[in-house]
Design a protein around this motif. Structure first.
Motif, PDB file in Angstrom:
ATOM      1  N   LEU A  89       0.684  -1.194  -0.020  1.00 13.66           N
ATOM      2  CA  LEU A  89      -0.016   0.050   0.132  1.00 13.66           C
ATOM      3  C   LEU A  89       0.850   1.250   0.031  1.00 13.66           C
ATOM      4  CD1 LEU A  89      -2.822  -0.998   2.581  1.00 13.66           C
ATOM      5  CD2 LEU A  89      -2.681  -1.324   0.174  1.00 13.66           C
TER       6      LEU A  89
ATOM      7  N   THR B  34      -9.079   3.275   5.433  1.00 12.81           N
ATOM      8  CA  THR B  34      -9.950   2.408   4.787  1.00 12.81           C
ATOM      9  C   THR B  34      -9.088   1.123   4.055  1.00 12.81           C
ATOM     10  OG1 THR B  34     -11.504   4.090   4.716  1.00 12.81           O
ATOM     11  CG2 THR B  34     -11.890   1.957   3.295  1.00 12.81           C
ATOM     12  N   SER B  35      -8.107   1.980   3.419  1.00  9.80           N
ATOM     13  CA  SER B  35      -7.417   0.766   2.551  1.00  9.80           C
ATOM     14  C   SER B  35      -6.656  -0.158   3.402  1.00  9.80           C
ATOM     15  CB  SER B  35      -6.504   1.625   1.675  1.00  9.80           C
ATOM     16  OG  SER B  35      -5.370   2.253   2.077  1.00  9.80           O
TER      17      SER B  35
ATOM     18  N   ALA C 285      -5.376   6.776   4.725  1.00  6.55           N
ATOM     19  CA  ALA C 285      -5.061   5.498   4.529  1.00  6.55           C
ATOM     20  C   ALA C 285      -5.809   4.458   5.157  1.00  6.55           C
ATOM     21  CB  ALA C 285      -3.564   5.285   4.244  1.00  6.55           C
TER      22      ALA C 285
ATOM     23  N   SER D  21      -9.048  -2.636   5.125  1.00  3.39           N
ATOM     24  CA  SER D  21      -9.516  -3.780   4.367  1.00  3.39           C
ATOM     25  C   SER D  21      -8.223  -4.596   3.758  1.00  3.39           C
ATOM     26  CB  SER D  21     -10.027  -3.121   2.764  1.00  3.39           C
ATOM     27  OG  SER D  21     -10.948  -2.183   3.125  1.00  3.39           O
ATOM     28  N   PHE D  22      -7.336  -4.271   3.650  1.00  2.00           N
ATOM     29  CA  PHE D  22      -6.211  -5.046   3.239  1.00  2.00           C
ATOM     30  C   PHE D  22      -5.662  -6.114   4.643  1.00  2.00           C
ATOM     31  CE2 PHE D  22      -1.586  -6.041   3.511  1.00  2.00           C
ATOM     32  CZ  PHE D  22      -1.466  -6.405   1.917  1.00  2.00           C
TER      33      PHE D  22
END
Length: 337
Positions: free
Chosen positions: A267, A299-300, A297, A303-304
């Motif tokens: 990411l 949310t990403s 960052a 999710s990751f």
């Protein structure tokens, strides 16, 4: 229930649980929750007002006095205080239940020697209680509880008052006995660390009821479990740097050890580790970590991490409490992002 009429007090209410052979079931709860009464009811030293206590398929509360006396021999009990007789040696204390039943001296001596060897006290057979450490006295108490070959062992605050080293040793001994003798062990305590180290399953007793129970590892891996959070509180952590957001990351399954590096690599984010408490319980990794990431960052990253069995939630160190919402549903985090 104690008392009658307007003076009646309900101590245990609609309490229902079972313990399998070879299982250690931990019971935790605040003072006054009914833990001591539960211990007395299991051995039927206190008769429940209603309901049944079933041990080895026998409903104890329905047995005659003579049959109950025989059935109780299948329940060994270890209390917080060892209860040893000061004028009897370790071997003589272990022999008490056998002497009471009229077992021959030869059989008694053989059984006592076997039990003291099993609890690691062969060399202390002739010692009196005042010559033994607290942990050794508790081992004698465990040996005495096993004298009549019980199938159930009731341990009521059995490690309370012991130093950490003795507590760890007694916990290891109980697990060995569970495995070797296929004992069903009910371990009542207020020591959360000991329960995590020892119990296969745990139940929380509150106001006379089991309000939550489950396999220890499952509870520790469930971010929604109040009991799991109680058993293993979140570790202390540093504050997130200015402009970044703190996330509490909890292990929910088998997780790759390099998950933090993967976040940075995949990411292009450099998370900062603010605190962590990770351990292996029964061969499975449990625990949590607190990391700091840029607000945009979150949310990403969340999710990751979920793809690796990690649950990431907003952690506001100003609240000093467990996060209560995932990044996707926390309004404060949505505003920050």
């Amino acid at each position: 229930m104690y008392g009658r009429g307007a003076d009646a007090v309900t101590v245990l209410d609609r309490l229902d649980f079972s313990v399998e052979a070879g299982e250690i079931f931990g019971v935790v709860g605040p003072s006054g929750a009914g833990k001591s009464t539960l211990a007395q009811c299991i051995a039927l030293l206190e008769r429940p007002t209603s309901g049944s206590v079933i041990v080895n398929g026998e409903p104890l509360s329905e047995l005659s006095r003579d049959r109950l006396r025989v059935a109780r021999r299948r329940i060994g009990t270890v209390f917080q205080r060892d209860g040893l007789f000061s004028r009897r040696t370790a071997a003589e204390n272990v022999a008490l239940p056998l002497e009471y039943l009229g077992v021959t001296r030869a059989e008694t001596n053989a059984r006592v020697a076997e039990l003291l060897d099993r609890v690691g006290l062969t060399g202390r057979a002739g010692h009196y209680p005042h010559q033994l450490s607290g942990g050794q006295r508790q081992r004698v108490g465990i040996a005495r509880a096993l004298a009549l070959r019980p199938s159930v062992l009731l341990a009521d605050e059995a490690t309370s008052g012991l130093d950490p080293e003795s507590t760890a040793a007694i916990s290891a001994l109980l697990k060995e006995l569970r495995d070797e003798l296929r004992l069903s062990i009910v371990f009542i305590t207020h020591e959360m660390d000991t329960v995590v180290r020892l119990a296969d399953s745990v139940g929380r007793l509150e106001h006379g009821r089991i309000v939550e129970s489950g396999r220890t590892v499952d509870l520790l891996r469930d971010p929604e479990s109040p009991l799991g959070a109680l058993l293993r509180p979140a570790p202390a952590s540093a504050s997130a740097p200015a402009g970044e957001v703190a996330l509490r990351v909890r292990y929910r399954g088998d997780v790759p050890g390099d998950w933090l590096a993967r976040v940075a690599r995949e990411l292009a984010v450099s998370p900062a580790l603010l605190g962590a408490d990770i351990a292996t319980i029964d061969g499975q990794v449990v625990g949590s970590a607190t990391i700091a990431v840029p607000a945009g960052a979150v949310t990403s990253v969340s999710s990751f991490l979920s793809e690796f069995g990690l649950d990431a939630r907003l952690f506001d160190d100003a609240r000093g409490a467990e996060p209560s919402a995932s990044p996707e549903t926390d309004p404060a985090l949505e505003a920050a992002a």
